[in-house]
Write an enzyme that holds these catalytic residues in place. Structure first.
Site, PDB file in Angstrom:
ATOM      1  N   THR A  47       0.651  -1.548  -0.197  1.00 33.09           N
ATOM      2  CA  THR A  47       0.471   0.256   0.387  1.00 33.09           C
ATOM      3  C   THR A  47       0.899   1.445   0.226  1.00 33.09           C
ATOM      4  O   THR A  47       0.171   2.474  -0.601  1.00 33.09           O
ATOM      5  CB  THR A  47      -0.672  -0.307   0.965  1.00 33.09           C
ATOM      6  OG1 THR A  47      -1.719  -1.279   1.709  1.00 33.09           O
ATOM      7  CG2 THR A  47      -1.839   1.299   1.211  1.00 33.09           C
ATOM      8  N   GLU A 234      -4.626  -5.052  -6.077  1.00 30.37           N
ATOM      9  CA  GLU A 234      -4.969  -6.455  -6.153  1.00 30.37           C
ATOM     10  C   GLU A 234      -4.674  -6.591  -7.349  1.00 30.37           C
ATOM     11  O   GLU A 234      -5.893  -8.139  -7.549  1.00 30.37           O
ATOM     12  CB  GLU A 234      -6.062  -6.355  -5.370  1.00 30.37           C
ATOM     13  CG  GLU A 234      -6.343  -6.339  -4.105  1.00 30.37           C
ATOM     14  CD  GLU A 234      -5.389  -6.956  -2.740  1.00 30.37           C
ATOM     15  OE1 GLU A 234      -4.354  -7.680  -3.083  1.00 30.37           O
ATOM     16  OE2 GLU A 234      -5.900  -6.899  -1.682  1.00 30.37           O
ATOM     17  N   ARG A 615      -0.342 -13.151   8.167  1.00 36.37           N
ATOM     18  CA  ARG A 615      -1.371 -12.367   8.675  1.00 36.37           C
ATOM     19  C   ARG A 615      -0.739 -12.463   9.926  1.00 36.37           C
ATOM     20  O   ARG A 615      -0.783 -11.141  11.226  1.00 36.37           O
ATOM     21  CB  ARG A 615      -2.757 -12.743   9.375  1.00 36.37           C
ATOM     22  CG  ARG A 615      -3.629 -12.868   8.039  1.00 36.37           C
ATOM     23  CD  ARG A 615      -3.773 -12.260   7.039  1.00 36.37           C
ATOM     24  NE  ARG A 615      -2.170 -12.390   6.548  1.00 36.37           N
ATOM     25  CZ  ARG A 615      -2.022 -11.639   4.965  1.00 36.37           C
ATOM     26  NH1 ARG A 615      -2.207 -10.262   5.075  1.00 36.37           N
ATOM     27  NH2 ARG A 615      -1.436 -11.922   4.080  1.00 36.37           N
TER      28      ARG A 615
END
Length: 745
Positions: A47, A234, A615
């Site tokens: 990002t 994405e 994660r």
DNA sequence: GTTCGAAGCGTTTTT
DNA sequence: CGCTTCGAAC
């Protein structure tokens, strides 16, 4: 927005937004022209690169804000990008073409609606509307809806749309798969009905725009002139229609394709909804001369977690190839914990207990997540967390705008904003119950067909000419009066007052006030919240456009609660501690997935596992249970193949249940559970895992004294194949698996 | 047209 | 087991 470059940093001579980037990140940002594929592994600063690149293009004067097209999949991602670009540029920037595929297409399509037979004020349908419409369209075909449910038909249509197939492009061969050969005609009729009611479904936003750009070179040229740079987030999740749309925009005659796509083929987990990993795998062929930058330095997770994840994903074929490396020196960390438990109840207890300990050690609950394959797996965890008083939130349940009461209200608003919105009218005409059922509605449809107008016009006509009578006449009259009054109020006092008045007038609010069910007050609160939100928008239309495109609920991530969500829902998020329960064959990888898609699906499941592990910043705990409660009954389960695919060096096993698949992996039966009971053949020559299992198979009969890891000593009172009834000395009578006891000496 | 009970069935989800 | 959906009876 300033066009002049930012002052260089006094130290390095670089603009300060380029500082503290690694060389690959720098390359991804500073390669401005030509096609660029940024392969961004999990946690590699994707990002940041995307937003900095956006800002960099502006700050170096290559384009003005409105000349960059930036597309994301979710509103959340779009919002984040908008905020961060704004932060880099020192304030919010106006006029950006930054949004989801669908919101950008909607914006474009409002300009060119007439090319596909719509008007600029077209409605965007929700899934309820779509279903109602497809049901109506299917009716004349007398399809056996038992065999071919409308949902399925809608699914077929959606998949065609995802692939860019308009009804005329669906080949007869593809048609036969559903509804006994009428799907293609249903699709064509469905599209015709959509146009007739001036509406679009989600797929149409992309499909129509792509069709317009295909057939109207002038429109395409307009966007070619406009968009100098394209950024796509994405990219591995794009479906065919999105790919075609992007390609049309990016391929400009005589000019380079300034398209930069960011993605990670290892995180492609949405093929089941039309995403084509091939799009990202093919990028270099689609855009010759493309530069490929790999972001592999991970700043999120410990070295142990990264190595574990890398080892796991290495089992997939056909990857673009990318290995996550730790980006921080300090982050060696603990091994991935694999905990073997007896059953799914214990699994929940173990996780909840571990969370209690983390909390006691001062870890915030907001940094803990339980990620599972499927939504229904949350239940036992919810129960455990609840009984221990650990606050949690389930992410991804029913969203705000999907609630029935909200959709009802929205339908009322849609009719108010656009009386010709038949689908919205149908939804609310009998909510609250006012005696206008299918029969009355049928008559209205007939009338509407005759006058070639919308249902509301048909109502007016029936009022006037006396067709309507009795109960339904009075009901419809009062409903229409409600809309008339609200229309006046709308002009005078604005949308908030008008909508509230409308809902009051037609008895909708009263319906919930009188409802005695426990949910009713909550529903009224939701409606109140909705009314409040309308005020944030300039107009009713503006609000409706927003809710059509933004379905997500508000983020309440700030609260200190454990997050429970699916692995899919966790993509893009990160937590200090992650629990990954249910790593068992049939659950994860999901049997259903395997049955449908074979090896391809297995690889996607593995990517899902990879997403799950990555994660975690500091701690990842994988769990598997030997027995799992599925619906009503208990089923035996063997550990997921993914567990042994994680290199042993990065894993630490614990727990008492069987720990290795090796025992049984080669066996045909999922019930094979190591050396077990007397009546079960002892397959193969599997090595023993621990001494716990050393009981000889034939030793256990009624009366045998046994030892169980959890319940202690007891006497067998009954034997049923591999299950034992045991009277334990301390724990009382229990049913246990024979494989989990040893003969007491 | 509504209401109640039996039958059926059971991933992953955004827009 | 617990939900939704569909059909039959009022």
């Amino acid at each position: 927005m300033t066009q002049s470059p930012l002052p260089p940093s006094p130290v390095s001579g670089q603009p300060d937004y380029l500082e503290r980037l690694n060389p690959e990140q720098r390359q991804a940002i500073e390669t401005i022209d030509g096609p660029l594929l940024i392969l961004a592994g999990a946690g590699t600063g994707k990002t940041r690169v995307l937003t900095t690149r956006f800002a960099h293009i502006l700050l170096t004067g290559h384009a003005r804000p409105h000349q960059i097209l930036a597309v994301t999949f979710t509103n959340k991602a779009a919002r984040e990008m908008r905020d961060r670009v704004g932060a880099l540029l020192g304030g919010p920037v106006e006029g950006l073409w930054l949004g989801t595929f669908h919101s950008i297409c909607a914006r474009m399509l409002r300009r060119h609606a007439e090319y596909v037979g719509l008007t600029t004020g077209f409605t965007i349908l929700d899934t309820d509307d779509q279903l109602r419409l497809v049901k109506q369209v299917m009716e004349p075909y007398r399809v056996d809806t038992k065999r071919w449910p409308p949902q399925g038909m809608l699914g077929v249509i959606q998949r065609w749309k995802d692939r860019g197939l308009t009804p005329d492009r669906v080949t007869p061969a593809e048609d036969s798969e559903f509804g006994g050969g009428c799907a293609r005609r249903v699709y064509a009729d469905y599209q015709a009905r959509l146009i007739a009611v001036n509406a679009c479904d989600f797929g149409d936003l992309m499909l129509h725009m792509t069709e317009i750009m295909r057939t109207r070179p002038d429109v395409l040229a307009q966007y070619h002139r406009l968009f100098r740079y394209i950024l796509v987030d994405e990219y591995q999740d794009t479906n065919t229609i999105q790919y075609l749309w992007l390609r049309l925009l990016a391929k400009r005659a005589g000019q380079p394709s300034n398209i930069a796509c960011v993605g990670d083929d290892d995180q492609s987990i949405y093929s089941w909804r039309g995403a084509e990993v091939e799009n990202i795998l093919r990028f270099e062929r689609d855009f010759p001369g493309a530069k490929v930058v790999r972001l592999e330095r991970n700043y999120r997770s410990t070295a142990q977690i990264l190595a574990a994840a890398a080892g796991l994903i290495a089992h997939n074929d056909g990857r673009l190839g990318k290995t996550l490396r730790p980006g921080r020196e300090d982050a060696h960390g603990e091994k991935v914990q694999v905990v073997s438990v007896w059953d799914s109840d214990e699994e929940a207890r173990v996780v909840a207990g571990a969370i209690e300990r983390l909390r006691a050690d001062g870890h915030p609950l907001s940094e803990i997540a339980i990620l599972m394959r499927a939504g229904f797996q949350t239940r036992p965890f919810e129960e455990q967390l609840m009984t221990r008083g650990l606050p949690y939130r389930v992410v991804g349940g029913l969203r705000f705008y999907e609630r029935a009461e909200i959709r009802d209200c929205l339908a009322y608003m849609r009719v108010l904003a656009q009386p010709a919105d038949d689908l919205a009218f149908e939804r609310i005409v009998n909510v609250p119950r006012r005696g206008v059922g299918t029969a009355a509605l049928q008559k209205l449809h007939l009338e509407a067909r005759q006058i070639k107008g919308p249902l509301t016009a048909a109502v007016a006509r029936q009022m006037a000419d006396g067709t309507a009578k009795g109960k339904s006449k009075a009901a419809l009259q009062s409903l229409m009066q409600g809309f008339e009054r609200a229309t006046e109020t709308l002009a005078r006092e604005g949308q908030v007052v008008a909508v509230e008045q409308l809902l009051e007038d037609v008895g909708y609010l009263a319906m919930w006030r009188e409802d005695k069910s426990p949910e009713a007050p909550g529903r009224l609160d939701n409606i109140k919240e909705l009314l409040r939100a309308i005020g944030d928008f300039q107009s009713l239309e503006g609000f409706l456009e927003h809710v059509a495109l933004v379905t997500e609920a508000e983020d309440s991530a700030a609260e200190d609660k454990v997050s429970l969500m699916t692995l899919h829902g966790a993509k893009g998020l990160e937590f200090d501690s992650v629990f990954l329960p249910g790593w068992e064959e049939g659950v994860f990888p999901s049997q259903r997935s395997l049955d449908e898609g074979g090896l391809k699906s297995l690889e996607e499941e593995r990517r899902l596992a990879y997403v799950g592990l990555t994660r975690a910043r500091r701690r990842a705990t994988v769990l598997h249970a030997a027995r799992r409660r599925i619906y009503a009954n208990w089923q035996d389960a063997i550990p997921s193949r993914f567990i042994e695919e994680i290199p042993a060096d990065y894993v630490e096993h614990s727990g008492q249940a069987m720990q290795e698949r090796r025992l049984t992996a080669a066996q045909p039966s999922v019930f094979a559970f190591g050396p077990v009971s007397s009546r079960r053949p002892n397959y193969g020559h599997a090595p023993r895992v621990t001494d716990v299992y050393d009981a000889s198979p034939t030793d256990i009969t009624v009366g045998t004294r046994v030892f169980h890891q959890k319940f202690g000593y007891g006497i067998v009172t009954d034997v049923d194949v591999d299950r034992l009834q045991v009277q334990f000395e301390k724990a009382g009578e229990k049913r246990v698996m024979a494989s989990f006891v040893e003969v007491a000496v």
